[in-house]
Design a protein around this motif. Sequence first.
Motif, PDB file in Angstrom:
ATOM      1  N   ILE A 182       1.124  -1.278  -0.259  1.00 47.47           N
ATOM      2  CA  ILE A 182      -0.126   0.057  -0.418  1.00 47.47           C
ATOM      3  C   ILE A 182       0.441   1.442   0.087  1.00 47.47           C
ATOM      4  N   ARG A 183       0.743   1.850  -1.212  1.00 48.21           N
ATOM      5  CA  ARG A 183       1.743   3.355  -0.629  1.00 48.21           C
ATOM      6  C   ARG A 183       0.196   4.555  -1.492  1.00 48.21           C
ATOM      7  N   GLU A 184       1.044   5.770  -0.573  1.00 49.70           N
ATOM      8  CA  GLU A 184       0.205   6.609  -1.083  1.00 49.70           C
ATOM      9  C   GLU A 184       0.697   7.014  -2.046  1.00 49.70           C
ATOM     10  N   GLN A 185       0.355   7.943  -2.740  1.00 45.63           N
ATOM     11  CA  GLN A 185       0.903   9.532  -3.886  1.00 45.63           C
ATOM     12  C   GLN A 185      -0.126  10.514  -3.928  1.00 45.63           C
ATOM     13  N   ASN A 186       0.413  11.268  -4.361  1.00 48.21           N
ATOM     14  CA  ASN A 186      -0.323  12.395  -4.288  1.00 48.21           C
ATOM     15  C   ASN A 186      -1.569  12.394  -3.649  1.00 48.21           C
ATOM     16  N   GLY A 187      -1.342  11.620  -2.046  1.00 47.37           N
ATOM     17  CA  GLY A 187      -2.737  12.141  -1.382  1.00 47.37           C
ATOM     18  C   GLY A 187      -3.901  11.016  -1.628  1.00 47.37           C
ATOM     19  N   ILE A 188      -4.092   9.999  -2.543  1.00 46.00           N
ATOM     20  CA  ILE A 188      -4.033   8.342  -2.811  1.00 46.00           C
ATOM     21  C   ILE A 188      -4.106   7.355  -2.480  1.00 46.00           C
ATOM     22  N   LYS A 189      -4.783   6.461  -1.812  1.00 48.47           N
ATOM     23  CA  LYS A 189      -3.315   5.486  -1.547  1.00 48.47           C
ATOM     24  C   LYS A 189      -3.693   4.504  -3.162  1.00 48.47           C
ATOM     25  N   LYS A 190      -2.628   3.642  -3.372  1.00 46.63           N
ATOM     26  CA  LYS A 190      -2.562   2.617  -4.082  1.00 46.63           C
ATOM     27  C   LYS A 190      -1.801   0.999  -3.228  1.00 46.63           C
ATOM     28  N   VAL A 191      -3.360   0.225  -4.400  1.00 42.31           N
ATOM     29  CA  VAL A 191      -2.829  -1.090  -3.716  1.00 42.31           C
ATOM     30  C   VAL A 191      -2.410  -2.118  -4.748  1.00 42.31           C
ATOM     31  N   THR A 192      -0.810  -2.711  -4.750  1.00 44.20           N
ATOM     32  CA  THR A 192      -0.108  -3.541  -5.386  1.00 44.20           C
ATOM     33  C   THR A 192      -0.068  -4.976  -4.528  1.00 44.20           C
TER      34      THR A 192
END
Length: 251
Positions: A182-192
């Motif tokens: 789980i990584r936050e980029q530009n305020g958005i959390k993305k699950v890979t």
Amino acid sequence: MWRTCIIALLTSCGNVKNATYFNQNTVQITSNSYENLEPILQKNDLLSITVSSINPEAAEMFNLSNSFSAQSSTTAGNTTRVSGYLVDQDGAIRFPVLGKIDAAGKTKKALREEITSILISRQLLIEPIVDIRYLNYKISILGEVKNPSVINIPNEKISLLEALGLAGDITIYGRRDNISLIREQNGIKKVTRIDLTTNEIFNSPYYYLKSNDIIYVEPNSAKIASSSEAKSWIPVILSGVSLAIIAIVSL
């Protein structure tokens, strides 16, 4: 009976494959720029910024007590207080003499060059040297690992495999083929989703972790089944305990 033995043998082979890393025979690692990517500063980052020059007395005013202090936990469970410059909700830091400086969205290198440029242009220091480091560069590891924890990374660089090693590795009940990052980029959390039973991780942009990344190792079907089976025995055990208590009381 022989059919049962064959099925059991095939199943055990499949389980061994799922419990090991990098099952492909060869590993081809290509040269890429992922390793050299510098993290982008974000809100709530805590930075250590020191300034030096050929005139230490003149540089001293830029190394006053940092404007923010917070508690930091180590993997050993100890708690220490750290002081630094907090990137606030406006994406800025407050620096002595220079005042408000925008930081979010920049790399450490860009911020370092900007502070250096301001010091020179205002003729505040001669040949200033600015050093910037993270004070809260950390990752979290959860789920089926030996030691789930939040780990501080002093050298600001760690791979996914090193992080799992620091957490004591994935347990035999953890899925190695479906790890969540789980990584936050530009305020958005993305699950890979990451599969460690193949060699693809070595050429992945997720091989090296970033600050505040969260790794979750989910349990495999064997762990889930064992947990469900244990729960199914709870009413039976409770009933047995109740009968034992009644028998003892009746004596």
